[in-house]
Scaffold this active site. Structure first.
Site, short mmCIF file in Angstrom:
data_model
loop_
_atom_site.label_atom_id
_atom_site.label_comp_id
_atom_site.label_asym_id
_atom_site.label_seq_id
_atom_site.Cartn_x
_atom_site.Cartn_y
_atom_site.Cartn_z
N LYS A 43 3.96 10.40 11.95
CA LYS A 43 4.61 9.53 12.50
C LYS A 43 6.13 10.05 13.47
O LYS A 43 5.83 9.39 14.61
CB LYS A 43 5.30 8.52 11.35
CG LYS A 43 4.02 7.97 10.48
CD LYS A 43 4.70 7.21 8.90
CE LYS A 43 3.57 6.55 8.59
NZ LYS A 43 4.03 6.02 7.20
N TYR A 56 -4.08 4.45 14.59
CA TYR A 56 -3.03 4.96 13.34
C TYR A 56 -3.81 5.63 12.23
O TYR A 56 -3.44 6.85 12.10
CB TYR A 56 -2.41 3.64 12.98
CG TYR A 56 -1.82 4.10 11.57
CD1 TYR A 56 -0.31 4.61 11.65
CD2 TYR A 56 -2.25 3.70 10.48
CE1 TYR A 56 0.01 5.13 10.51
CE2 TYR A 56 -1.39 3.93 9.12
CZ TYR A 56 -0.25 4.78 9.25
OH TYR A 56 0.61 5.19 8.33
N1 GLN Z 1 -2.34 7.30 6.38
C1 GLN Z 1 -1.54 6.96 5.32
C2 GLN Z 1 -1.39 5.57 5.04
O1 GLN Z 1 -1.11 4.89 5.93
C3 GLN Z 1 -0.18 7.58 5.61
C4 GLN Z 1 0.45 7.51 4.66
C5 GLN Z 1 1.55 8.60 4.17
O2 GLN Z 1 1.17 9.95 4.46
N2 GLN Z 1 2.51 8.42 3.41
O3 GLN Z 1 -1.61 5.11 3.91
#
Ligand code: GLN
Length: 617
Positions: free
Chosen positions: A74, A196
């Site tokens: 992110k 994403y």
């Molecule tokens: N791909 C995961 C989600 O969106 C990422 C979440 C995470 O690592 N906290 O649920």
């Protein structure tokens, strides 16, 4: 357990190995199972890495085990969105307020629908929508390319995890459609959700994460490859949201205990950054209720405590930026002066103040320099600031220096810079605009010695000394001929040969066998040596009336330096054979020459001693 190459015997490596042992059997927590593929992770996987900002990675455990990056992607995609759209545009779509909510909470501003920050899923999905690219393929390609630059190798998607998340990611899909509803996403959310899910499925290792962290610690430049991946101002933004929101609803306690901007992911990775210093990464898939790696939290807290890395316990900047300060009565330039000029420089030399600066120039280290310089401005004619030992100068320090130049110039004081030419941080604003801002200031000098000569010339010309480069100095006025009777001079002259050189000519080469000494009667020459770094250092610049190549008479060893004509030059040469031949020069002439030579050599030695004592400060 594996150790990085060359880590044997390293106290840091030994520490990491102890840390690994300490937590190897801690098997509390659960592996994430809401993405079915993640549930297959081996709960014993465990590794810890520390990467320095010069690119060394210490590693222990399963540091090369691939896993999907998940939420750790992110901040990095956020960095891309900032580069692509600029800060204002991004802020208008996604806020920077910590929520205190879980990562998958649907935390949108009730009025605008703007996600509260880019580290929760809602914000990250909105950020994915801000990545530029003509097509979904191009957007993904750009993300992969950027991540590859961070880790210094080509990264790829783990398609199995991607498909697994895609087919179960209903909550994220709901978030995407909410964002569409509020027009935070202006287009169909599905391709953005896809992007994403893909960014979360990039396969990395703990070793990779350490390098990603070190790249952020290093202001956006990968320390291994030297390649810039993100602009420093965006790295600042990325680290800010990591510090406030990077650990989900544990962010407050994290910054309190560990004190480093960080990001975790549900596959068990944590990456922490100590800006300007190092990157830490931990991988262990067992998670606590917040979705943070259990062992990761412990290890980071221990490392921070044991190595005193908490950001708010920053070491005091204790080294002064002023390495040495002196004036021109203590150190003269390498231009040898006649006695009147030497006298003027001794008498008024305190009007030239020299400051050798060192280390990193920032607001904090530059401020005392400004105070010191201003304190002496009334009694100073020229200020020489030697930047040779400065490793970095930020914009704030440049601003202070530029201001100082202006103030000095307004008071008739020249502020001369030296020694910054080969540094990539060379203050370009100063180099280019300096003379315009401060008319008394010459362009920066590569060499501090030439800068000092400039200051001396300014001082001398202000005291009536005129440079007449054309003047020829008669033999009787030469340093080496002092005390010779007209008869003796005539006899000497019979044994001299006139020689002339054009500007730029090499007169003496180092390594050559010495055969003559030179009486310089017109023009200037410089004596230089080649340094190991390929540059040349000036030993002296001589003007008419002085002697060079004189060591030949004394030791007959090969020439130790090069001599070039700076201007068109005329000189007399005396061969060593003639000097020693009684039939050519009788004892009284030889004795007078040797006496003068001895005085000259002792003057040079005193000068060298003085210089050593100043430079030894
Ligand atoms: N791909 C995961 C989600 O969106 C990422 C979440 C995470 O690592 N906290 O649920």
């Amino acid at each position: 357990m594996s150790g990085a190459d060359g880590a044997a015997g390293s106290p840091i490596q030994a520490y990491l190995e102890r840390m690994y042992e300490r937590y190897a059997d801690l098997l509390e927590g659960e592996v994430a199972n809401y993405i079915p593929e993640l549930a297959k992770a081996d709960k014993r996987w465990f590794s810890i890495c520390i990467a320095t900002i010069d690119g060394h990675v210490y590693e222990v455990g399963d540091a090369r085990q691939p896993f999907t990056i998940q939420s750790i992607s992110k901040p990095f995609v956020y960095g891309m969105a900032l580069e692509d759209n600029g800060e204002q545009e991004v802020l208008s779509k996604v806020g920077v307020e910590p929520t205190g909510d879980a990562f998958n909470s649907i935390s949108l501003d009730p009025g605008s629908g703007r996600p509260l920050n880019p580290m929760i899923n809602a914000g990250a999905i909105a950020v994915a929508g801000l990545v530029r690219g003509e097509s979904a393929v191009e957007k993904l390609h750009r993300i992969l390319q950027t991540f590859s630059l961070y880790v210094g190798r080509n990264v790829t998607i783990d398609h199995v995890v991607y498909q697994s998340e895609k087919s179960t990611g209903h909550r994220n899909r709901a978030i995407g459609h909410m964002l569409r509803n509020f027009d935070i996403l202006g287009v169909d959310p599905d391709p953005i959700l896809d992007l994403y899910f893909q960014q979360c499925s990039i396969a990395v290792t703990c070793h990779d994460l350490a390098l990603m962290a070190a790249t952020l610690a290093n202001g956006g430049v990968n320390p291994r490859t030297g390649q810039r991946v993100a602009k420093p101002e965006y790295v600042e933004n990325m680290l800010s949201v990591m510090a406030t929101c990077g650990m989900y609803d544990y962010a407050g306690e994290w910054i309190y205990k560990v004190g480093m901007p960080a990001k975790s992911g549900v596959s068990g990775g944590i990456l922490a950054v100590l800006p300007g210093q190092l990157g830490v990464s931990v991988f262990s898939p067992l998670l606590d209720a917040h979705g943070n790696s259990m062992r990761g939290l412990r290890v980071c807290a221990d490392i921070s405590k044991d190595f005193q890395l908490h950001l708010f316990n920053a070491p005091r900047i204790s080294t002064s930026a002023i390495r040495a300060k002196y004036d021109a009565t203590h150190l003269a330039s390498r231009r040898l002066r006649g006695s009147e000029e030497a006298r003027l420089l001794k008498e008024h030399g305190e009007q030239i103040r020299i400051y050798e600066l060192q280390g990193e120039l920032t607001f904090t280290t530059m401020e005392p320099v400004a105070r010191e310089v201003l304190q002496h401005l009334d009694t100073t004619e020229s200020i020489l600031i030697d930047l040779k030992r400065v490793v970095f100068m930020n914009d704030a320090a440049q601003e202070v220096l530029t201001d100082l130049m202006r103030t000095a110039s307004a008071q008739g004081v020249a502020l001369v810079l030296a020694g910054a030419h080969e540094q990539d941080w060379l203050p370009k604003t100063i180099a280019v605009q300096g003379p315009a801002l401060a008319p008394l200031t010459p362009p920066p000098f590569a060499d501090n010695d030439l800068a000092l000569e400039w200051c001396e010339e300014r001082l001398l010309s202000g005291r009536g000394v005129e440079r007449v480069p054309e003047a020829t100095v008669a033999l009787t006025a030469h340093d080496l001929c002092q005390g010779l009777t007209p008869d003796e001079l005539a006899r000497l002259l019979e044994n001299l040969q006139a020689r002339s050189f054009s500007a730029g000519d090499a007169i003496i080469h180092s390594g050559d066998c010495p055969d003559h000494i030179y009486f310089l009667s017109k023009g200037t020459v410089s004596v230089t040596v080649g340094l190991m770094n390929g540059r040349r250092k000036r030993f002296s610049t001589l003007s008419a009336g002085m002697v060079f190549g004189e060591m030949a008479l004394v030791d007959r060893l090969p020439r130790s330096a090069d001599v070039h004509a700076d201007t068109d030059v005329e000189c007399y040469v005396l061969s060593c054979e003639k000097f020693e031949d009684v039939a050519c020069l009788d004892a009284s002439v030889r004795a007078a020459l040797l006496r003068n030579l001895l005085r000259h050599v002792s003057r040079m030695l005193r000068r060298a001693n003085e210089e050593v004592s100043v430079l030894a400060q």
